[in-house]
Design a protein around this motif. Sequence first.
Motif, PDB file in Angstrom:
ATOM      1  N   ARG A  81       0.936  -1.214   0.028  1.00  0.00           N
ATOM      2  CA  ARG A  81       0.160  -0.150  -0.079  1.00  0.00           C
ATOM      3  C   ARG A  81       0.939   1.158   0.158  1.00  0.00           C
ATOM      4  NH1 ARG A  81      -2.696  -1.108   3.919  1.00  0.00           N
ATOM      5  NH2 ARG A  81      -4.368  -2.243   2.993  1.00  0.00           N
ATOM      6  N   SER A  82       1.851   1.187   0.813  1.00  0.00           N
ATOM      7  CA  SER A  82       2.954   2.349   0.666  1.00  0.00           C
ATOM      8  C   SER A  82       3.636   2.794  -0.581  1.00  0.00           C
ATOM      9  CB  SER A  82       4.012   2.110   1.931  1.00  0.00           C
ATOM     10  OG  SER A  82       4.927   3.039   1.764  1.00  0.00           O
ATOM     11  N   LEU A  83       3.838   1.512  -1.322  1.00  0.00           N
ATOM     12  CA  LEU A  83       4.545   1.732  -2.585  1.00  0.00           C
ATOM     13  C   LEU A  83       3.327   2.261  -3.601  1.00  0.00           C
ATOM     14  CD1 LEU A  83       6.630   1.029  -4.793  1.00  0.00           C
ATOM     15  CD2 LEU A  83       5.655  -1.162  -5.006  1.00  0.00           C
ATOM     16  N   VAL A  84       2.374   1.847  -3.763  1.00  0.00           N
ATOM     17  CA  VAL A  84       1.132   2.193  -4.278  1.00  0.00           C
ATOM     18  C   VAL A  84       0.868   3.834  -4.117  1.00  0.00           C
ATOM     19  CG1 VAL A  84      -1.585   2.200  -5.085  1.00  0.00           C
ATOM     20  CG2 VAL A  84      -0.159   0.116  -4.539  1.00  0.00           C
ATOM     21  N   ASP A  85       0.724   4.252  -2.937  1.00  0.00           N
ATOM     22  CA  ASP A  85       0.668   5.599  -2.664  1.00  0.00           C
ATOM     23  C   ASP A  85       1.857   6.532  -3.193  1.00  0.00           C
ATOM     24  OD1 ASP A  85      -1.665   5.071  -1.298  1.00  0.00           O
ATOM     25  OD2 ASP A  85      -0.731   5.035   0.746  1.00  0.00           O
ATOM     26  N   ALA A  86       2.817   6.044  -2.899  1.00  0.00           N
ATOM     27  CA  ALA A  86       4.230   6.752  -3.472  1.00  0.00           C
ATOM     28  C   ALA A  86       4.272   6.759  -4.835  1.00  0.00           C
ATOM     29  CB  ALA A  86       5.344   6.265  -2.940  1.00  0.00           C
ATOM     30  N   THR A  87       3.936   5.761  -5.537  1.00  0.00           N
ATOM     31  CA  THR A  87       4.121   5.576  -7.132  1.00  0.00           C
ATOM     32  C   THR A  87       3.122   6.601  -7.716  1.00  0.00           C
ATOM     33  OG1 THR A  87       4.817   3.284  -6.984  1.00  0.00           O
ATOM     34  CG2 THR A  87       3.900   3.939  -9.204  1.00  0.00           C
ATOM     35  N   ALA A  88       1.668   6.398  -7.077  1.00  0.00           N
ATOM     36  CA  ALA A  88       0.785   7.340  -7.840  1.00  0.00           C
ATOM     37  C   ALA A  88       0.857   8.740  -7.433  1.00  0.00           C
ATOM     38  CB  ALA A  88      -0.649   6.905  -6.902  1.00  0.00           C
ATOM     39  N   GLY A 147      -2.745  -2.155 -12.846  1.00  0.00           N
ATOM     40  CA  GLY A 147      -1.846  -3.179 -12.176  1.00  0.00           C
ATOM     41  C   GLY A 147      -2.129  -3.604 -10.585  1.00  0.00           C
ATOM     42  N   VAL A 148      -2.673  -2.757  -9.933  1.00  0.00           N
ATOM     43  CA  VAL A 148      -2.813  -3.161  -8.641  1.00  0.00           C
ATOM     44  C   VAL A 148      -4.141  -4.322  -8.553  1.00  0.00           C
ATOM     45  CG1 VAL A 148      -3.786  -2.423  -6.521  1.00  0.00           C
ATOM     46  CG2 VAL A 148      -2.134  -0.966  -7.501  1.00  0.00           C
ATOM     47  N   LEU A 149      -5.079  -3.964  -9.524  1.00  0.00           N
ATOM     48  CA  LEU A 149      -6.221  -4.916  -9.448  1.00  0.00           C
ATOM     49  C   LEU A 149      -5.741  -6.150 -10.026  1.00  0.00           C
ATOM     50  CD1 LEU A 149      -8.815  -2.309 -10.485  1.00  0.00           C
ATOM     51  CD2 LEU A 149      -8.668  -3.479  -8.371  1.00  0.00           C
ATOM     52  N   ASN A 150      -5.123  -6.216 -11.128  1.00  0.00           N
ATOM     53  CA  ASN A 150      -4.489  -7.570 -11.605  1.00  0.00           C
ATOM     54  C   ASN A 150      -3.666  -8.286 -10.645  1.00  0.00           C
ATOM     55  OD1 ASN A 150      -6.024  -6.965 -13.892  1.00  0.00           O
ATOM     56  ND2 ASN A 150      -4.058  -6.123 -15.043  1.00  0.00           N
ATOM     57  N   THR A 151      -2.696  -7.566  -9.875  1.00  0.00           N
ATOM     58  CA  THR A 151      -1.985  -8.148  -8.748  1.00  0.00           C
ATOM     59  C   THR A 151      -2.744  -8.912  -7.775  1.00  0.00           C
ATOM     60  OG1 THR A 151      -0.004  -6.737  -9.299  1.00  0.00           O
ATOM     61  CG2 THR A 151      -0.100  -7.948  -7.122  1.00  0.00           C
ATOM     62  N   VAL A 157     -12.451  -5.430 -13.652  1.00  0.00           N
ATOM     63  CA  VAL A 157     -12.724  -4.048 -13.978  1.00  0.00           C
ATOM     64  C   VAL A 157     -11.815  -3.306 -15.257  1.00  0.00           C
ATOM     65  CG1 VAL A 157     -12.639  -1.670 -12.733  1.00  0.00           C
ATOM     66  CG2 VAL A 157     -13.780  -3.621 -11.791  1.00  0.00           C
ATOM     67  N   ALA A 158     -10.437  -3.654 -14.653  1.00  0.00           N
ATOM     68  CA  ALA A 158      -9.463  -3.126 -15.717  1.00  0.00           C
ATOM     69  C   ALA A 158      -9.722  -3.540 -17.151  1.00  0.00           C
ATOM     70  CB  ALA A 158      -7.931  -3.728 -15.322  1.00  0.00           C
ATOM     71  N   ALA A 159     -10.272  -4.811 -17.293  1.00  0.00           N
ATOM     72  CA  ALA A 159     -10.316  -5.485 -18.763  1.00  0.00           C
ATOM     73  C   ALA A 159     -11.482  -4.718 -19.650  1.00  0.00           C
ATOM     74  CB  ALA A 159     -10.777  -6.868 -18.578  1.00  0.00           C
ATOM     75  N   ALA A 160     -12.676  -4.249 -18.625  1.00  0.00           N
ATOM     76  CA  ALA A 160     -13.796  -3.811 -19.113  1.00  0.00           C
ATOM     77  C   ALA A 160     -13.676  -2.111 -19.334  1.00  0.00           C
ATOM     78  CB  ALA A 160     -14.831  -3.982 -18.115  1.00  0.00           C
ATOM     79  N   THR A 161     -12.740  -1.549 -18.889  1.00  0.00           N
ATOM     80  CA  THR A 161     -12.988   0.278 -18.849  1.00  0.00           C
ATOM     81  C   THR A 161     -12.794   0.454 -20.233  1.00  0.00           C
ATOM     82  OG1 THR A 161     -10.600   0.037 -18.051  1.00  0.00           O
ATOM     83  CG2 THR A 161     -12.195   0.656 -16.414  1.00  0.00           C
ATOM     84  N   PRO A 162     -11.924   0.029 -20.972  1.00  0.00           N
ATOM     85  CA  PRO A 162     -11.906   0.190 -22.552  1.00  0.00           C
ATOM     86  C   PRO A 162     -13.252   0.623 -23.013  1.00  0.00           C
ATOM     87  CG  PRO A 162     -10.131  -1.117 -22.063  1.00  0.00           C
ATOM     88  CD  PRO A 162     -11.057  -1.364 -20.886  1.00  0.00           C
ATOM     89  N   VAL A 163     -14.182  -0.315 -22.699  1.00  0.00           N
ATOM     90  CA  VAL A 163     -15.419  -0.149 -23.431  1.00  0.00           C
ATOM     91  C   VAL A 163     -15.996   1.302 -23.186  1.00  0.00           C
ATOM     92  CG1 VAL A 163     -17.629  -0.998 -23.172  1.00  0.00           C
ATOM     93  CG2 VAL A 163     -15.909  -2.566 -23.092  1.00  0.00           C
ATOM     94  N   LEU A 210     -10.911  -0.263  -6.525  1.00  0.00           N
ATOM     95  CA  LEU A 210      -9.677   0.045  -5.326  1.00  0.00           C
ATOM     96  C   LEU A 210      -9.981   0.096  -4.165  1.00  0.00           C
ATOM     97  CD1 LEU A 210      -7.539   2.389  -7.711  1.00  0.00           C
ATOM     98  CD2 LEU A 210      -7.032  -0.163  -7.236  1.00  0.00           C
ATOM     99  N   ARG A 211     -11.095   0.811  -3.778  1.00  0.00           N
ATOM    100  CA  ARG A 211     -11.668   1.157  -2.352  1.00  0.00           C
ATOM    101  C   ARG A 211     -11.718  -0.380  -1.635  1.00  0.00           C
ATOM    102  NH1 ARG A 211     -15.145   5.190  -3.067  1.00  0.00           N
ATOM    103  NH2 ARG A 211     -13.648   6.742  -2.116  1.00  0.00           N
ATOM    104  N   ARG A 212     -12.547  -1.158  -2.422  1.00  0.00           N
ATOM    105  CA  ARG A 212     -13.015  -2.393  -1.995  1.00  0.00           C
ATOM    106  C   ARG A 212     -11.858  -3.348  -1.634  1.00  0.00           C
ATOM    107  NH1 ARG A 212     -17.095  -2.492  -6.035  1.00  0.00           N
ATOM    108  NH2 ARG A 212     -15.614  -3.351  -7.405  1.00  0.00           N
ATOM    109  N   ILE A 213     -10.526  -3.369  -2.310  1.00  0.00           N
ATOM    110  CA  ILE A 213      -9.465  -4.102  -1.632  1.00  0.00           C
ATOM    111  C   ILE A 213      -8.489  -3.320  -0.747  1.00  0.00           C
ATOM    112  CG2 ILE A 213      -9.692  -5.725  -3.811  1.00  0.00           C
ATOM    113  CD1 ILE A 213      -7.188  -3.953  -4.874  1.00  0.00           C
TER     114      ILE A 213
END
Length: 518
Positions: A81-88, A147-151, A157-163, A210-213
């Motif tokens: 979670r710390s890595l995700v915050d810093a990367t974002a 990347g987070v959701l796939n991990t 969700v990530a696969a559906a968003t291009p629609v 993202l909030r759910r996980i």
Amino acid sequence: MNLLRAAGLVSALTLLSRVTGLVREQVVTALFGATALTDAFQVAFRIPNMFRRLFAEGAFSQAFVPTLAAQRSTEGDEATRSLVDATATVLLLSLMLVCLLGIAGAPVLVWLMGGGLNPQAHSAAVDMTRWMFPYIACMSLVALSAGVLNTWRHFAVAAATPVLLNLSVIAAAWGLSTPMAQWGWPPIYSLAAGVMLGGVVQLAVQVPALRRIGMLPRVSLSLSGGLNAWRHPGVKRILALMAPALLGVGVAQVSLMINTHIATTVAEGAATWVSLADRLMEFPIALAGVALGVVLTPLLAAAKTDERGNEFSSLLDWGLRLVWLLGVPCAVALLVFALPLVSVLYQYGKFTPTDALQTAHAVQGYGVGLIGLLAIKILAPGYFARHDTRTPVKVAVVVLVFTQVMNLIWVPVFGAAGLALSIGLGALLNAGWLAWGLRRSGVYQPGAGWLGFAVKSLLAAALMGMFLWGLASELNWLTLHKGWRVALMGASMVGAMLIYFGSLWGLRIPLRQLVRRA
């Protein structure tokens, strides 16, 4: 976890995105045709897409996903979670600067990408580039979320968003093109508005997932927060991995820029022909290459981190077998059935039979290298999971040079189709080189029975190809009524599938073993 089931979910959702993308292109070509202004939109849209591939699906994802998977595997969710915050935080600050520079430098970027556009189309491309440049920021943050959701193995969700992007562009094209003309803007500008709307909507739907996980990033835009994020060890690892990957993706984008520039000099509409062919070629890539790559990347990274070498090799072998099984018939269909496909999908409204013929030639060019384009999606993660981003870069540089040499040979002969052919041949070289490197390093050992499997698949695809070639030769698809075209296409696809998979069954290809790979 059943890998085929996960890949099937991603594949189905990616297929839905490609179908809506196809509808998007049908709406665009029916409303606007293949003209200098549609070329202007293609150029303008490719500029933010080029940077998106640098900061999103390309170098960033190649470095972020393996690092994230390794961090979670070794240090747990709190450190992740710390890595995700810093990367974002670092990503958002960087993108704000890139967007400002891109908006200011739009005229130069358009000239580099579309130097053959006429003055009116060039001006329109500059305006649309400026409108769409913030799309890069949206999509880069979407890539981080994916990347987070796939991990966490939440692939849907990530696969559906291009629609959502495609639906936004379709809605804007139908709803805004007439008002745009009334307001004094070219109607084509409605497409740029749709792209920006789609980017915002795609980013918004990531938030609940993202909030759910418990992984919704906490971004700091303060000076101290930005500095702390830059100093995070995980961010430093990602940046170190991104450097060579950025060069590799940058090489691919330079090739795209050169090819688009060449297309705008071939003829009015040529950039649109190549783009439409690329859209059609993306269907098999989405169904096999992208879906499998998305599923395999975090699993390969975890297998490498835990030093499970046999599983690493087995995962690669499974992915390559499925790519071959699904890619060979698709390549055959693109080569022998290109004109019927293009006529059914695009020949409406202002899109003429000449446009259909030129687009079909480009589709055949891509078909030559489809297996390579698919295999790269499996082979490249084999390097990224091992934190080797340098080798794919070296290969990409050689392939760039090779592709442009091929352009010198084929574009004078085949025009816009020569660009697609050069890309296809370059993809074959790229995939072959990557496979040889994995094999030489010992991390990939092909499983038993590959030769028989490959030969039998080719034989089944050849039988299917003879059937499609007969239909393409006997019927004049360009002059058939559109209702008949659609009905015959449906029957042709069903017949082709029955012949191919029936032949596989008759040749005793062990499909059940591939389906049950876990």
